[in-house]
Design a protein around this motif. Structure first.
Motif, PDB file in Angstrom:
ATOM      1  N   ILE A 206     -11.080  28.812   0.893  1.00 35.64           N
ATOM      2  CA  ILE A 206      -9.822  29.319   1.446  1.00 35.64           C
ATOM      3  C   ILE A 206      -9.137  30.213   0.417  1.00 35.64           C
ATOM      4  O   ILE A 206      -8.749  31.347   0.705  1.00 35.64           O
ATOM      5  CB  ILE A 206      -8.896  28.165   1.850  1.00 35.64           C
ATOM      6  CG1 ILE A 206      -9.627  27.201   2.796  1.00 35.64           C
ATOM      7  CG2 ILE A 206      -7.631  28.715   2.497  1.00 35.64           C
ATOM      8  CD1 ILE A 206     -10.184  27.827   4.047  1.00 35.64           C
ATOM      9  N   ASP A 207      -8.984  29.703  -0.793  1.00 36.33           N
ATOM     10  CA  ASP A 207      -8.404  30.475  -1.887  1.00 36.33           C
ATOM     11  C   ASP A 207      -8.769  29.789  -3.200  1.00 36.33           C
ATOM     12  O   ASP A 207      -9.639  28.899  -3.221  1.00 36.33           O
ATOM     13  CB  ASP A 207      -6.879  30.628  -1.727  1.00 36.33           C
ATOM     14  CG  ASP A 207      -6.153  29.299  -1.566  1.00 36.33           C
ATOM     15  OD1 ASP A 207      -6.582  28.312  -2.189  1.00 36.33           O
ATOM     16  OD2 ASP A 207      -5.161  29.251  -0.823  1.00 36.33           O
ATOM     17  N   ALA A 208      -8.112  30.168  -4.286  1.00 34.83           N
ATOM     18  CA  ALA A 208      -8.467  29.650  -5.612  1.00 34.83           C
ATOM     19  C   ALA A 208      -8.192  28.160  -5.763  1.00 34.83           C
ATOM     20  O   ALA A 208      -8.732  27.514  -6.667  1.00 34.83           O
ATOM     21  CB  ALA A 208      -7.719  30.422  -6.689  1.00 34.83           C
ATOM     22  N   THR A 209      -7.377  27.586  -4.869  1.00 36.29           N
ATOM     23  CA  THR A 209      -7.019  26.177  -4.994  1.00 36.29           C
ATOM     24  C   THR A 209      -7.444  25.323  -3.799  1.00 36.29           C
ATOM     25  O   THR A 209      -7.204  24.113  -3.797  1.00 36.29           O
ATOM     26  CB  THR A 209      -5.496  26.018  -5.182  1.00 36.29           C
ATOM     27  OG1 THR A 209      -4.821  26.550  -4.034  1.00 36.29           O
ATOM     28  CG2 THR A 209      -5.017  26.745  -6.434  1.00 36.29           C
ATOM     29  N   THR A 210      -8.085  25.947  -2.802  1.00 34.94           N
ATOM     30  CA  THR A 210      -8.400  25.194  -1.586  1.00 34.94           C
ATOM     31  C   THR A 210      -9.781  25.547  -1.039  1.00 34.94           C
ATOM     32  O   THR A 210     -10.122  26.728  -0.911  1.00 34.94           O
ATOM     33  CB  THR A 210      -7.365  25.469  -0.481  1.00 34.94           C
ATOM     34  OG1 THR A 210      -6.054  25.277  -1.003  1.00 34.94           O
ATOM     35  CG2 THR A 210      -7.569  24.540   0.710  1.00 34.94           C
ATOM     36  N   VAL A 211     -10.538  24.497  -0.713  1.00 34.03           N
ATOM     37  CA  VAL A 211     -11.836  24.645  -0.048  1.00 34.03           C
ATOM     38  C   VAL A 211     -11.865  23.674   1.128  1.00 34.03           C
ATOM     39  O   VAL A 211     -11.421  22.529   1.009  1.00 34.03           O
ATOM     40  CB  VAL A 211     -12.995  24.331  -1.015  1.00 34.03           C
ATOM     41  CG1 VAL A 211     -14.320  24.187  -0.258  1.00 34.03           C
ATOM     42  CG2 VAL A 211     -13.121  25.402  -2.082  1.00 34.03           C
ATOM     43  N   SER A 212     -12.367  24.137   2.256  1.00 36.87           N
ATOM     44  CA  SER A 212     -12.548  23.230   3.398  1.00 36.87           C
ATOM     45  C   SER A 212     -14.026  22.920   3.531  1.00 36.87           C
ATOM     46  O   SER A 212     -14.881  23.763   3.242  1.00 36.87           O
ATOM     47  CB  SER A 212     -12.016  23.863   4.684  1.00 36.87           C
ATOM     48  OG  SER A 212     -12.779  25.013   5.029  1.00 36.87           O
ATOM     49  N   ALA A 213     -14.333  21.696   3.938  1.00 43.93           N
ATOM     50  CA  ALA A 213     -15.722  21.273   4.079  1.00 43.93           C
ATOM     51  C   ALA A 213     -15.841  20.322   5.259  1.00 43.93           C
ATOM     52  O   ALA A 213     -14.835  19.785   5.750  1.00 43.93           O
ATOM     53  CB  ALA A 213     -16.201  20.586   2.806  1.00 43.93           C
ATOM     54  N   VAL A 214     -17.071  20.137   5.724  1.00 44.35           N
ATOM     55  CA  VAL A 214     -17.351  19.203   6.812  1.00 44.35           C
ATOM     56  C   VAL A 214     -18.328  18.167   6.280  1.00 44.35           C
ATOM     57  O   VAL A 214     -19.400  18.516   5.762  1.00 44.35           O
ATOM     58  CB  VAL A 214     -17.940  19.921   8.039  1.00 44.35           C
ATOM     59  CG1 VAL A 214     -18.287  18.909   9.129  1.00 44.35           C
ATOM     60  CG2 VAL A 214     -16.971  20.965   8.562  1.00 44.35           C
ATOM     61  N   THR A 215     -17.963  16.902   6.393  1.00 44.94           N
ATOM     62  CA  THR A 215     -18.799  15.848   5.810  1.00 44.94           C
ATOM     63  C   THR A 215     -20.149  15.742   6.502  1.00 44.94           C
ATOM     64  O   THR A 215     -20.232  15.818   7.734  1.00 44.94           O
ATOM     65  CB  THR A 215     -18.098  14.482   5.882  1.00 44.94           C
ATOM     66  OG1 THR A 215     -17.870  14.140   7.255  1.00 44.94           O
ATOM     67  CG2 THR A 215     -16.790  14.508   5.114  1.00 44.94           C
ATOM     68  N   PRO A 216     -21.207  15.530   5.732  1.00 41.29           N
ATOM     69  CA  PRO A 216     -22.501  15.198   6.335  1.00 41.29           C
ATOM     70  C   PRO A 216     -22.503  13.711   6.703  1.00 41.29           C
ATOM     71  O   PRO A 216     -21.555  12.987   6.374  1.00 41.29           O
ATOM     72  CB  PRO A 216     -23.484  15.484   5.191  1.00 41.29           C
ATOM     73  CG  PRO A 216     -22.684  15.182   3.953  1.00 41.29           C
ATOM     74  CD  PRO A 216     -21.260  15.612   4.270  1.00 41.29           C
ATOM     75  N   ALA A 217     -23.540  13.265   7.366  1.00 42.60           N
ATOM     76  CA  ALA A 217     -23.653  11.835   7.669  1.00 42.60           C
ATOM     77  C   ALA A 217     -23.822  11.053   6.367  1.00 42.60           C
ATOM     78  O   ALA A 217     -24.372  11.556   5.385  1.00 42.60           O
ATOM     79  CB  ALA A 217     -24.834  11.592   8.599  1.00 42.60           C
ATOM     80  N   GLY A 218     -23.315   9.811   6.368  1.00 44.95           N
ATOM     81  CA  GLY A 218     -23.411   8.990   5.166  1.00 44.95           C
ATOM     82  C   GLY A 218     -23.495   7.526   5.499  1.00 44.95           C
ATOM     83  O   GLY A 218     -23.583   7.135   6.672  1.00 44.95           O
ATOM     84  N   THR A 219     -23.449   6.698   4.469  1.00 38.61           N
ATOM     85  CA  THR A 219     -23.488   5.249   4.656  1.00 38.61           C
ATOM     86  C   THR A 219     -22.121   4.656   4.313  1.00 38.61           C
ATOM     87  O   THR A 219     -21.344   5.248   3.562  1.00 38.61           O
ATOM     88  CB  THR A 219     -24.567   4.608   3.774  1.00 38.61           C
ATOM     89  OG1 THR A 219     -24.339   4.967   2.406  1.00 38.61           O
ATOM     90  CG2 THR A 219     -25.953   5.081   4.181  1.00 38.61           C
ATOM     91  N   VAL A 220     -21.852   3.484   4.840  1.00 38.44           N
ATOM     92  CA  VAL A 220     -20.547   2.857   4.652  1.00 38.44           C
ATOM     93  C   VAL A 220     -20.218   2.674   3.175  1.00 38.44           C
ATOM     94  O   VAL A 220     -21.046   2.230   2.383  1.00 38.44           O
ATOM     95  CB  VAL A 220     -20.503   1.490   5.361  1.00 38.44           C
ATOM     96  CG1 VAL A 220     -19.201   0.748   5.029  1.00 38.44           C
ATOM     97  CG2 VAL A 220     -20.633   1.662   6.866  1.00 38.44           C
TER      98      VAL A 220
END
Length: 248
Positions: A206-220
């Motif tokens: 997004i900018d120098a201080t912000t990134v957006s991401a989408v989580t992959p599948a994981g375990t509890v």
């Protein structure tokens, strides 16, 4: 009668030392048909001079009261041409190796990254490698290569600070993945990878201080969130928790 160095820039200006015998009273030094400047009779066996402009290979002669010497070869070298860097960015601390491609690089003696200079390793006339020196601050700097033929600029290298992570929001989501997460921190503009428990995730800067991401599948359970750029990796330990879905 040797000359050192025996090569220099086509534009002239190379200071050379000529050694031999019976050089007392030297009156002239010629590079081909062109006279050198700054001729200094250091001793009966040594003369210094500054080369005129020229091209190709020429014979250098010394004229003294006893006559003119036999010619010794001097080679004019054109300024280098640089076509690119294999890596255009790296940590402000330096230490990474960069390969510079171009032509006329076989006599390279120094590579400057902004105000800081490093000594390269010549791989061929078309390639040199150099360990990048530390930079004064993050940001782009000019890259200059110095050879017997002179210097040439035109390339840019960007120093980058190591990223940091200050927050991951939201801090939890389902094990199936798909949670849109906002990561805040510093030095995030050149982010190259985001991971959840070492699994790469799709992301957008997004900018120098912000990134957006989408989580992959994981375990509890809680997992580490990692964010990398060319300068290094930041890890926020246990910053995201995978939560199991409801069961009936």
């Amino acid at each position: 009668m040797p000359i050192s160095p025996n090569q220099g820039s086509t534009g002239g200006g190379t200071a050379v030392t000529i050694t031999g015998t019976n050089l007392t009273g030297t009156t002239a030094v010629l590079f081909g048909t062109k006279p050198a400047t700054g001729v200094t009779n250091v001793s009966p066996t040594q003369v210094t001079a500054v080369s005129p402009s020229g091209s190709g290979a020429v014979g250098v002669t010394v004229t003294a009261p006893g006559g003119t010497s036999n010619p010794i070869p001097f080679f004019y070298v054109g300024a280098p041409f640089k076509s690119g860097l294999n890596v255009s960015s790296g940590p402000t601390a330096g230490g990474n190796t960069v390969v510079i491609s171009g032509t006329g690089l076989s006599t390279a003696t120094g590579v400057s990254f902004g105000a800081n200079t490093a000594t390269p390793t010549v791989l061929s006339d078309s390639q040199i490698s150099v360990v990048v020196p530390a930079g004064a601050a993050a940001g782009p700097v000019g890259v200059s290569v110095t050879t017997a033929g002179g210097s040439n600029n035109g390339l840019s290298y960007t120093y980058i600070d190591v990223p940091t992570i200050t927050a991951v929001t939201p801090a939890s989501g389902p094990t199936s993945g798909g949670t849109a997460v906002t990561i805040t921190g510093t030095n995030l503009t050149s982010t190259s990878q985001v991971t959840f428990d070492s699994v790469p995730a799709p992301f957008s800067v997004i900018d120098a201080t912000t990134v957006s991401a989408v989580t992959p599948a994981g375990t509890v359970g809680a997992v580490d969130v990692g964010l990398s750029n060319p300068a290094g990796t930041a890890t926020d330990v246990g910053a995201f928790t995978y939560v199991a879905g409801p069961g009936i």
